[in-house]
Write a protein that holds these residues in place. Structure first.
Motif, short mmCIF file in Angstrom:
data_model
loop_
_atom_site.label_atom_id
_atom_site.label_comp_id
_atom_site.label_asym_id
_atom_site.label_seq_id
_atom_site.Cartn_x
_atom_site.Cartn_y
_atom_site.Cartn_z
N ASN A 57 -2.52 7.60 3.69
CA ASN A 57 -3.92 7.63 4.17
C ASN A 57 -4.55 6.24 4.13
O ASN A 57 -5.32 5.89 5.01
CB ASN A 57 -4.75 8.61 3.34
CG ASN A 57 -4.40 10.05 3.64
OD1 ASN A 57 -3.95 10.35 4.75
ND2 ASN A 57 -4.57 10.92 2.67
N GLU A 58 -4.24 5.47 3.10
CA GLU A 58 -4.77 4.11 3.01
C GLU A 58 -4.17 3.22 4.10
O GLU A 58 -4.86 2.38 4.68
CB GLU A 58 -4.51 3.51 1.62
CG GLU A 58 -5.24 4.22 0.51
CD GLU A 58 -6.75 4.18 0.69
OE1 GLU A 58 -7.29 3.13 1.06
OE2 GLU A 58 -7.40 5.22 0.46
N ILE B 79 0.86 -1.18 0.00
CA ILE B 79 0.00 0.00 0.00
C ILE B 79 0.90 1.24 0.00
O ILE B 79 1.70 1.43 0.91
CB ILE B 79 -0.94 0.01 1.22
CG1 ILE B 79 -1.83 -1.23 1.20
CG2 ILE B 79 -1.78 1.26 1.24
CD1 ILE B 79 -2.68 -1.39 2.45
N LYS C 85 -5.94 4.12 7.29
CA LYS C 85 -7.27 3.52 7.32
C LYS C 85 -7.21 2.03 7.63
O LYS C 85 -8.03 1.50 8.38
CB LYS C 85 -7.98 3.74 5.99
CG LYS C 85 -8.41 5.17 5.75
CD LYS C 85 -9.03 5.31 4.37
CE LYS C 85 -9.31 6.77 4.05
NZ LYS C 85 -9.82 6.94 2.68
N SER D 114 -0.20 4.62 -0.35
CA SER D 114 -0.78 5.82 0.22
C SER D 114 -0.74 5.78 1.74
O SER D 114 -1.18 4.81 2.36
CB SER D 114 -2.22 5.97 -0.26
OG SER D 114 -2.87 7.01 0.43
#
Length: 195
Positions: free
Chosen positions: A100-101, A96, A104, A98
């Protein structure tokens, strides 16, 4: 030693390292939780429904309360599937890119672990109560008693595996946010955070 990025994972696009994934504390706890949910589901699905010698219809071993067996079977199977999904996320997490991802994913993991801690606490209380008030004459042959006790025991231990998983994720997430991607442990050497 692999290069660490956001939330303690390797930089996005790096090679998949199965040994590094397995050595993470939350992955080990998740595997234990996966096994516990499998045991709970298996015990109740296999020996949780019994009948007296003079009856044809089967009933739940927990005080003839079908809800107790249904709760244990459904929560065991859902926890099993949830563990499998988050084990897959653990393996995919380094890919991953990002931040932000990743955030999350970590927050979803913490929330899910807290939810399952609560679910297994309720399950343990419910199964233990129904087992305590079960009448001996409902099960004269004492069949399934070991499976019922095993389901109660493993639901109790599941509380702690999920709480520990939640705690490990929260602590490592806080440490990763506070100090970047690594922190100094008690031994004085730099350690990488889980996420």
């Amino acid at each position: 030693m692999m290069q660490r990025g956001a939330y303690g994972a390797s930089r996005a696009g790096g090679a998949f390292e199965p040994l590094a994934v397995i050595q993470q504390p939350h992955t080990g706890l998740r595997i234990v939780s996966w096994l516990f949910s499998l045991v709970i589901f298996g015990c109740i699905a296999n020996e949780g429904y019994i009948n007296r010698p003079d009856e044809v219809e089967q009933f739940c071993i927990f005080n003839r309360n079908q809800n107790a067996c249904n709760y244990a079977v459904s929560m065991g199977s859902l926890a099993f599937l949830c563990c499998m999904a988050f084990l897959a996320l653990d393996a995919y997490f380094p890919q991953i890119s990002s931040i932000n991802e990743r955030k999350k994913a970590v927050l979803a993991d913490v929330g899910t672990s807290a939810f399952w801690s609560f679910v297994w606490f309720v399950g343990f209380c419910f199964l233990a109560n129904q087992w305590q008030v079960a009448k001996p004459e409902d099960n004269p042959l004492r069949s399934g008693a070991d499976a019922a006790r095993a389901a109660i025991t493993f639901s109790f231990f599941s509380i702690f595996t999920w709480v520990c998983s939640c705690s490990v994720l929260m602590i490592s997430g806080v440490l990763a946010c506070v100090s970047g991607s690594s922190y100094t442990g008690l031994s004085g050497e730099t350690q990488t955070s889980v996420f």
